[in-house]
Design an enzyme around this catalytic site. Sequence first.
Site, PDB file in Angstrom:
ATOM      1  N   ASP A 108     -10.567   3.657   4.365  1.00 16.24           N
ATOM      2  CA  ASP A 108     -11.235   2.051   4.219  1.00 16.24           C
ATOM      3  C   ASP A 108     -12.629   2.087   4.537  1.00 16.24           C
ATOM      4  OD1 ASP A 108      -9.461   0.065   4.022  1.00 16.24           O
ATOM      5  OD2 ASP A 108      -8.723  -0.061   6.132  1.00 16.24           O
ATOM      6  N   LYS A 112       0.761  -1.145   0.117  1.00 19.80           N
ATOM      7  CA  LYS A 112       0.041   0.106   0.120  1.00 19.80           C
ATOM      8  C   LYS A 112       1.002   1.523  -0.112  1.00 19.80           C
ATOM      9  CE  LYS A 112      -3.771  -2.397   2.220  1.00 19.80           C
ATOM     10  NZ  LYS A 112      -4.626  -2.810   3.496  1.00 19.80           N
ATOM     11  N   GLN A 149      -4.334  -1.131   9.878  1.00 17.68           N
ATOM     12  CA  GLN A 149      -4.325  -2.503   9.116  1.00 17.68           C
ATOM     13  C   GLN A 149      -4.844  -3.322  10.322  1.00 17.68           C
ATOM     14  OE1 GLN A 149      -3.235  -3.207   6.012  1.00 17.68           O
ATOM     15  NE2 GLN A 149      -4.055  -5.198   6.404  1.00 17.68           N
TER      16      GLN A 149
END
Length: 290
Positions: A121, A54, A98
Site C-alpha cells: 500500500d 482484491k 484493510q
Amino acid sequence: MPAIKLDGNLLAKTIRAEIAEQVKTFIASGGKPPGLATVLVGDDPASHVYVRNKRKACEQAGMVSIHHALSANVTQKELLDVVASLNADPAVNGILVQLPLPKGIDEEAVIRAILPGKDVDAFHPENVGLLAAGHPRFLPCTPYGVRLLLSRNGIATAGKHVVILGRSNIVGKPLAMILMQKPTAAFPDAGDATVTVVHRGTRDLPSITRQADILIAAIGVPRFVTPEMVKPGAAVIDVGINSVDGKLVGDVHESVIDTAGAVSPVPGGVGPMTITMLLQNTLAAAKIYA
Ligand code: NAD
C-alpha cells in the site's frame, strides 16, 4: 462536444492481463508465485467487498492470496502478532491491512509494523519518505492508478498545471509527490507537472481549479466539482466514491462532461485502477526480494 471518457475498467483489464503475463514469466524463470496477504478486521461491509475484490484480482493474475479475517474485538497485540507472522513468512510478498481499523486500534502503529519491503500500500513512513526523496520503492495504489489513467490515455503531465483537490495521506499528498517530481531512471512515472493542492483551508478555490489543465478531485464530497470550476477542455479525474441514495457518485458533478475534455467516470474510473496497482506492487515486491 462531450468529454472523452477515461475508462478505468478497460485499462485495468489491459494492465491486469499484462501483469498476469509478467507473473507467468517470473514463475517460468524460477520465481515463486507472488503472494499477497490481506488482513480484514471487523464487519465493515464496504471493507469486506474491497478485500474480496482484491483477493479475486490477485488469484486471476496468477498470484497467491492469503487471507486473515479477525474479529472487531481483536486486540492491538493480536493484530500486531498477525502482522509479525506475515512479515516473517517467505510465501508472503505483500501485506495489506484493510483500513479503516476499528476504534481502539492504533492504525499508525499497525502501518509502521509492516515490513517496508512488503508494504504494497506504500503507507509506511519509510516508503512515504522514499517517494518524497524521488526513489520510490512502491507507489501508493490510488495515486499510481490515477497516474496511469492519465499516461495510458495519452494525457501528458509534463509542464501542465495540475490542481489536486484534497491533501490526504492516501491520495492527495502522494499524488502531488508523484506528479510534481522530475522523471528519472529510479522514478520513471514522475509527472514533471506544476502542482497545486487545494483543500478545506483554501480561499477562493474555484479561481484555482479553473486554472487547471488537469483537475483531480479526492475530497469525498458528492458532486462538489461543477462546470464553473473547470477550464474548458481540461482533463478531470474523479477519485471520489460517495454513496447518495444508494447510488455511487463521485466528487465531480455529472454535468462537467460538457465542459471538460476528458473525464473519469464513477464507478469505472479510478476504482478498478487502484486494485490493479496493488497487483503491480505485489509483483514488484516479489521481484525485489526474489
Ligand atoms: P480524506 O477524508 O482523508 O481527505 C479529504 C481531503 O479533502 C482533505 O484533505 C480535506 O481538506 C479535503 N476536503 C474535504 N472537503 C473539502 C471541501 N469542501 N473543499 C476543499 N477540500 C475539502 O479522504 P480520502 O481518503 O483522500 O478520500 C477522498 C475520496 O476519494 C473519498 O470519496 C474516498 O472514498 C475516495 N477514495 C477512492 C479511492 C479509489 O480507489 N477510487 C481510493 C481512496 C479514496
